[in-house]
Scaffold this motif. Structure first.
Motif, PDB file in Angstrom:
ATOM      1  N   GLY A   6       4.977 -64.014  32.340  1.00  0.00           N
ATOM      2  CA  GLY A   6       4.611 -64.216  30.946  1.00  0.00           C
ATOM      3  C   GLY A   6       5.913 -63.893  30.045  1.00  0.00           C
ATOM      4  O   GLY A   6       5.914 -62.997  29.436  1.00  0.00           O
ATOM      5  N   ALA A   7       6.606 -65.014  29.861  1.00  0.00           N
ATOM      6  CA  ALA A   7       8.026 -64.876  29.436  1.00  0.00           C
ATOM      7  C   ALA A   7       7.742 -64.974  28.181  1.00  0.00           C
ATOM      8  O   ALA A   7       7.097 -65.878  27.274  1.00  0.00           O
ATOM      9  N   TYR A   8       8.439 -64.068  27.021  1.00  0.00           N
ATOM     10  CA  TYR A   8       8.403 -64.177  25.758  1.00  0.00           C
ATOM     11  C   TYR A   8       7.092 -64.268  25.028  1.00  0.00           C
ATOM     12  O   TYR A   8       6.592 -64.855  24.085  1.00  0.00           O
ATOM     13  N   VAL A   9       6.017 -63.281  25.814  1.00  0.00           N
ATOM     14  CA  VAL A   9       4.765 -63.264  25.417  1.00  0.00           C
ATOM     15  C   VAL A   9       4.839 -61.849  24.667  1.00  0.00           C
ATOM     16  O   VAL A   9       4.893 -60.901  25.188  1.00  0.00           O
ATOM     17  N   PRO A  10       4.330 -61.894  23.294  1.00  0.00           N
ATOM     18  CA  PRO A  10       4.084 -60.410  22.565  1.00  0.00           C
ATOM     19  C   PRO A  10       3.073 -59.434  23.342  1.00  0.00           C
ATOM     20  O   PRO A  10       2.136 -59.796  24.084  1.00  0.00           O
ATOM     21  N   LEU A  11       3.236 -58.426  23.340  1.00  0.00           N
ATOM     22  CA  LEU A  11       2.541 -57.275  23.865  1.00  0.00           C
ATOM     23  C   LEU A  11       1.284 -56.981  22.907  1.00  0.00           C
ATOM     24  O   LEU A  11       1.670 -56.920  21.691  1.00  0.00           O
ATOM     25  N   SER A  12       0.170 -56.780  23.307  1.00  0.00           N
ATOM     26  CA  SER A  12      -0.885 -56.492  22.437  1.00  0.00           C
ATOM     27  C   SER A  12      -0.979 -55.029  22.306  1.00  0.00           C
ATOM     28  O   SER A  12      -0.842 -54.389  23.262  1.00  0.00           O
ATOM     29  N   MET A  13      -1.642 -54.431  21.240  1.00  0.00           N
ATOM     30  CA  MET A  13      -1.630 -52.991  20.832  1.00  0.00           C
ATOM     31  C   MET A  13      -3.048 -52.683  21.579  1.00  0.00           C
ATOM     32  O   MET A  13      -3.972 -53.242  21.139  1.00  0.00           O
ATOM     33  N   ILE A  14      -2.907 -51.613  22.212  1.00  0.00           N
ATOM     34  CA  ILE A  14      -4.346 -50.872  22.495  1.00  0.00           C
ATOM     35  C   ILE A  14      -4.173 -49.367  21.939  1.00  0.00           C
ATOM     36  O   ILE A  14      -3.035 -48.779  21.901  1.00  0.00           O
ATOM     37  N   ALA A  15      -5.234 -48.939  21.099  1.00  0.00           N
ATOM     38  CA  ALA A  15      -5.201 -47.830  20.497  1.00  0.00           C
ATOM     39  C   ALA A  15      -6.426 -47.009  20.430  1.00  0.00           C
ATOM     40  O   ALA A  15      -7.467 -47.564  20.821  1.00  0.00           O
ATOM     41  N   HIS A  16      -6.073 -45.776  20.579  1.00  0.00           N
ATOM     42  CA  HIS A  16      -7.465 -44.869  20.143  1.00  0.00           C
ATOM     43  C   HIS A  16      -7.110 -43.801  19.238  1.00  0.00           C
ATOM     44  O   HIS A  16      -5.975 -43.345  19.320  1.00  0.00           O
ATOM     45  N   HIS A  17      -8.005 -43.381  18.586  1.00  0.00           N
ATOM     46  CA  HIS A  17      -7.980 -42.461  17.244  1.00  0.00           C
ATOM     47  C   HIS A  17      -8.876 -41.339  17.421  1.00  0.00           C
ATOM     48  O   HIS A  17     -10.321 -41.677  17.706  1.00  0.00           O
ATOM     49  N   MET A  18      -8.838 -40.158  16.851  1.00  0.00           N
ATOM     50  CA  MET A  18      -9.939 -39.146  16.845  1.00  0.00           C
ATOM     51  C   MET A  18      -9.357 -38.344  15.509  1.00  0.00           C
ATOM     52  O   MET A  18      -8.575 -37.674  15.247  1.00  0.00           O
ATOM     53  N   PRO A  19     -10.576 -38.296  14.673  1.00  0.00           N
ATOM     54  CA  PRO A  19     -10.427 -37.618  13.571  1.00  0.00           C
ATOM     55  C   PRO A  19     -10.605 -35.978  13.789  1.00  0.00           C
ATOM     56  O   PRO A  19     -11.462 -35.466  14.606  1.00  0.00           O
ATOM     57  N   VAL A  20      -9.778 -34.915  13.073  1.00  0.00           N
ATOM     58  CA  VAL A  20      -9.798 -33.766  13.293  1.00  0.00           C
ATOM     59  C   VAL A  20      -9.547 -33.035  12.087  1.00  0.00           C
ATOM     60  O   VAL A  20      -8.584 -33.549  11.212  1.00  0.00           O
ATOM     61  N   THR A  21     -10.050 -31.813  11.950  1.00  0.00           N
ATOM     62  CA  THR A  21      -9.877 -31.239  10.565  1.00  0.00           C
ATOM     63  C   THR A  21      -8.366 -30.465  10.798  1.00  0.00           C
ATOM     64  O   THR A  21      -7.919 -29.983  11.665  1.00  0.00           O
ATOM     65  N   ASN A  22      -7.674 -30.233   9.516  1.00  0.00           N
ATOM     66  CA  ASN A  22      -6.396 -29.865   9.487  1.00  0.00           C
ATOM     67  C   ASN A  22      -6.642 -28.267   9.857  1.00  0.00           C
ATOM     68  O   ASN A  22      -5.517 -27.383  10.486  1.00  0.00           O
ATOM     69  N   GLN A  23      -7.453 -27.616   9.421  1.00  0.00           N
ATOM     70  CA  GLN A  23      -7.862 -26.159   9.718  1.00  0.00           C
ATOM     71  C   GLN A  23      -7.872 -25.877  11.320  1.00  0.00           C
ATOM     72  O   GLN A  23      -7.425 -25.109  11.650  1.00  0.00           O
ATOM     73  N   ALA A  24      -8.693 -26.856  11.953  1.00  0.00           N
ATOM     74  CA  ALA A  24      -8.845 -26.824  13.272  1.00  0.00           C
ATOM     75  C   ALA A  24      -7.495 -26.971  14.158  1.00  0.00           C
ATOM     76  O   ALA A  24      -7.129 -26.258  14.974  1.00  0.00           O
ATOM     77  N   LEU A  25      -6.575 -27.881  13.725  1.00  0.00           N
ATOM     78  CA  LEU A  25      -5.279 -28.094  14.331  1.00  0.00           C
ATOM     79  C   LEU A  25      -4.435 -26.726  13.954  1.00  0.00           C
ATOM     80  O   LEU A  25      -3.473 -26.385  14.789  1.00  0.00           O
ATOM     81  N   SER A  26      -4.484 -25.968  12.700  1.00  0.00           N
ATOM     82  CA  SER A  26      -3.809 -24.903  12.430  1.00  0.00           C
ATOM     83  C   SER A  26      -3.971 -23.750  12.972  1.00  0.00           C
ATOM     84  O   SER A  26      -3.403 -22.902  13.231  1.00  0.00           O
ATOM     85  N   ARG A  27      -5.610 -23.722  13.388  1.00  0.00           N
ATOM     86  CA  ARG A  27      -5.973 -22.358  14.002  1.00  0.00           C
ATOM     87  C   ARG A  27      -5.951 -22.255  15.490  1.00  0.00           C
ATOM     88  O   ARG A  27      -6.387 -21.333  16.257  1.00  0.00           O
ATOM     89  N   ASN A  28      -5.979 -23.523  16.192  1.00  0.00           N
ATOM     90  CA  ASN A  28      -6.055 -23.775  17.720  1.00  0.00           C
ATOM     91  C   ASN A  28      -4.859 -24.411  18.347  1.00  0.00           C
ATOM     92  O   ASN A  28      -4.936 -25.672  18.290  1.00  0.00           O
ATOM     93  N   ASP A  29      -3.909 -23.642  18.663  1.00  0.00           N
ATOM     94  CA  ASP A  29      -2.835 -24.364  19.238  1.00  0.00           C
ATOM     95  C   ASP A  29      -3.077 -25.232  20.274  1.00  0.00           C
ATOM     96  O   ASP A  29      -2.609 -26.338  20.616  1.00  0.00           O
TER      97      ASP A  29
END
Length: 187
Positions: A6-29
């Motif tokens: 596949g020459a000159y074919v753009p790559l498609s984006m695959i993504a995953h995400h997860m919401p998390v509280t800032n408090q949880a991120l700051s208190r749990n390394d």
């Protein structure tokens, strides 16, 4: 014999995400590392599914009909694959099949370590078929690096939350379908 990329074919984006509280991120390394691992593994599973979908949809593969039993059918497909598309050059033969079909091989009591092929099972492959060949040469997966980012979506900033997103750009191409044997495992 055709070999296409596949020459000159753009790559498609695959993504995953997860919401998390800032408090949880700051208190749990360890939480951030665990979330990054979880999201990266989810992307890898999606890439595996893309390869499975590309193989399933490939046109021009060599057909191997069911022969006596699953073991005989796959072993015949390995023999076909060893001679298919010699222009690819030498390389290891792999058998890609569903976990259920792999279990059937295991339960048949066959010493798979003595086979001239590596057996790989993947939930991305539909039951009842095996794909056999120099898959590392015949199927190509083009990817960017996986990136993991932290940011806000909508009102998350006000709600003291963040979203951790992992993404990758990818393209799967069956470049040499005639080098792949599609074995029908159903009687």
């Amino acid at each position: 014999v055709t070999y296409t990329i596949g020459a000159y074919v753009p790559l498609s984006m695959i993504a995953h995400h997860m919401p998390v509280t800032n408090q949880a991120l700051s208190r749990n390394d360890r939480l951030r590392a665990d979330v990054d691992t979880f999201l990266s593994n989810a992307l890898i599973a999606k890439l595996e599914a893309r390869v499975g979908a590309a193989l399933t949809a490939a046109v021009g593969t060599v057909a191997q009909a069911f022969d006596t039993n699953v073991v005989t059918t796959i072993r015949c497909a390995v023999g076909l694959a060893q001679n298919a598309f010699p222009e690819l050059g030498s390389g290891p033969i792999a058998v890609l099949l569903s976990p259920g079909d792999h279990a059937t091989l295991d339960l048949a009591g066959v010493d798979l370590a003595s086979w001239p092929a590596r057996i790989v099972s993947s939930p991305a492959i539909p039951a009842g078929f095996a794909y056999v060949g120099r898959l590392g040469l015949a199927v190509q997966l083009f990817t960017s690096d996986i990136t993991v980012e932290v940011g806000w979506i909508n009102a998350q900033f006000v709600e003291n939350e963040s979203t951790i997103r992992a993404n990758v750009e990818a393209l799967c191409v069956v470049a040499a379908p005639s080098a792949i044997v599609k074995a029908d495992l159903t009687p």
